[in-house]
Each structure stands twice: as C-alpha cells, then as structure tokens.
Design a protein around this motif. Structure first.
Motif, PDB file in Angstrom:
ATOM      1  N   CYS A   1       7.402   7.111  -3.256  1.00  0.00           N
ATOM      2  CA  CYS A   1       8.171   8.349  -3.295  1.00  0.00           C
ATOM      3  C   CYS A   1       9.549   8.035  -3.756  1.00  0.00           C
ATOM      4  N   GLU A   2      10.180   6.716  -3.602  1.00  0.00           N
ATOM      5  CA  GLU A   2      11.477   6.505  -3.953  1.00  0.00           C
ATOM      6  C   GLU A   2      11.654   5.717  -5.062  1.00  0.00           C
TER       7      GLU A   2
ATOM      8  N   ASP B   1      11.397   8.317  -7.332  1.00  0.00           N
ATOM      9  CA  ASP B   1      10.603   9.337  -7.624  1.00  0.00           C
ATOM     10  C   ASP B   1       9.007   9.080  -7.446  1.00  0.00           C
TER      11      ASP B   1
ATOM     12  N   PRO C   1       6.103   6.008 -12.934  1.00  0.00           N
ATOM     13  CA  PRO C   1       6.399   7.616 -12.383  1.00  0.00           C
ATOM     14  C   PRO C   1       5.188   8.518 -12.898  1.00  0.00           C
TER      15      PRO C   1
ATOM     16  N   GLY D   1       3.997  10.836 -10.863  1.00  0.00           N
ATOM     17  CA  GLY D   1       4.086  12.007 -10.156  1.00  0.00           C
ATOM     18  C   GLY D   1       3.121  12.225  -9.003  1.00  0.00           C
ATOM     19  N   GLU D   2       3.168  13.373  -8.360  1.00  0.00           N
ATOM     20  CA  GLU D   2       1.906  13.649  -7.293  1.00  0.00           C
ATOM     21  C   GLU D   2       0.707  13.728  -7.696  1.00  0.00           C
TER      22      GLU D   2
ATOM     23  N   CYS E   1       4.211  13.219  -1.900  1.00  0.00           N
ATOM     24  CA  CYS E   1       5.493  13.082  -1.362  1.00  0.00           C
ATOM     25  C   CYS E   1       6.396  14.349  -0.876  1.00  0.00           C
TER      26      CYS E   1
END
Length: 150
Positions: free
Chosen positions: A62-63, A65, A106, A108-109, A136
C-alpha cells in the motif's frame, strides 16, 4: 467366385495358424491419449536438458500506492532465453504485464491473479497463477466517546 473366397479364407487361416494367441486376441480398449512433455521420456543417456522453471513470489503493498510487489526466479534457464515477464489479471479478465525481474506495479486495489513468464526464442515457460488481494482501506480509529443521542 466361391472358389476365390474359399482359397482366400484358406490362405488367411494358414497364415494365422502359426501366430501366437496373444497376437490374435481382440485389441484392448484404446487408452486415452495425453500430451507428453520431453520430461516424461526416460532420459537413459542423461543428455536431455531439464525443462526451464519459473517462479513468482508476489504480495500486496500500500506504500506509496496500492499495488503488487513481486520477485521472479528461474531454474534451468535455457541459452535461448530472451526475457522474463510478470503478468497480472484483475477480476474482469483485463491483463497487464511488467518486464522486470523484481518490481512493484501500481495495480490499484482488488483481487488479482499473477504469474511469471520466461520467454525463449521458441516459446515460453509459465509459473502457476497465484492470487494477490490488494486492500489498502484503513479504518480510522474512533477518538473519544461517540454520542449518538443527538
């Protein structure tokens, strides 16, 4: 015509008479055919190259992004290897790729299936798909005592 049929039958019986019974038995039901890789072949001489293997270790991050961090490893990489690739697929079937041995993408979720590919000049080898869940959302802690009386 009867004489021809009789002589053909006699000839067939004469030819069969000298064969062992195992050759005259009805054929057994056909076994299902399956594709075999060259690793299924007994390598008595030890001169076949081992099949290339590719593996991926992936986890959610999550870090800074929301994304997927991964590392690809290979074993028995052939001389004609041209590169490696990480692929990820979302719940809707959309795929993306990244051409690095280790990186963070990256994404995303969401829920993703990831795998690694080892490309050669003649094809590729793939790892098994594995699932990575990127979530996240952070629940903020409550401060103080809530008052729901209005």
């Amino acid at each position: 015509m009867n004489a021809t049929l009789t002589s053909a039958t006699a000839l067939a019986l004469t030819l069969v008479a000298g064969l062992p019974a195992t050759l005259l038995a009805a054929p057994a039901a056909a076994a299902p055919t399956t594709a075999t890789a060259h690793t299924d072949i007994d390598d008595f001489d030890g001169d076949l190259e081992p099949d290339p293997k590719v593996f991926i270790e992936a986890s959610a991050t999550c870090e800074p992004d929301a994304g997927i961090t991964y590392v690809i490893t290979t074993h028995h990489s052939p001389d004609n290897a041209t590169g490696i690739e990480m692929q990820w697929m979302d719940e809707n079937g959309a795929t993306s790729q990244n051409l690095a041995e280790h990186d963070t993408v990256p994404s995303g979720e969401g829920v993703f299936d990831v795998r690694a590919l080892l490309h050669t000049t003649t094809g590729f080898s793939a790892s098994d798909w594995q699932q990575v869940v990127v979530d996240c959302d952070t629940d903020l802690p409550l401060r103080g005592t809530p008052d729901f009386t209005g």
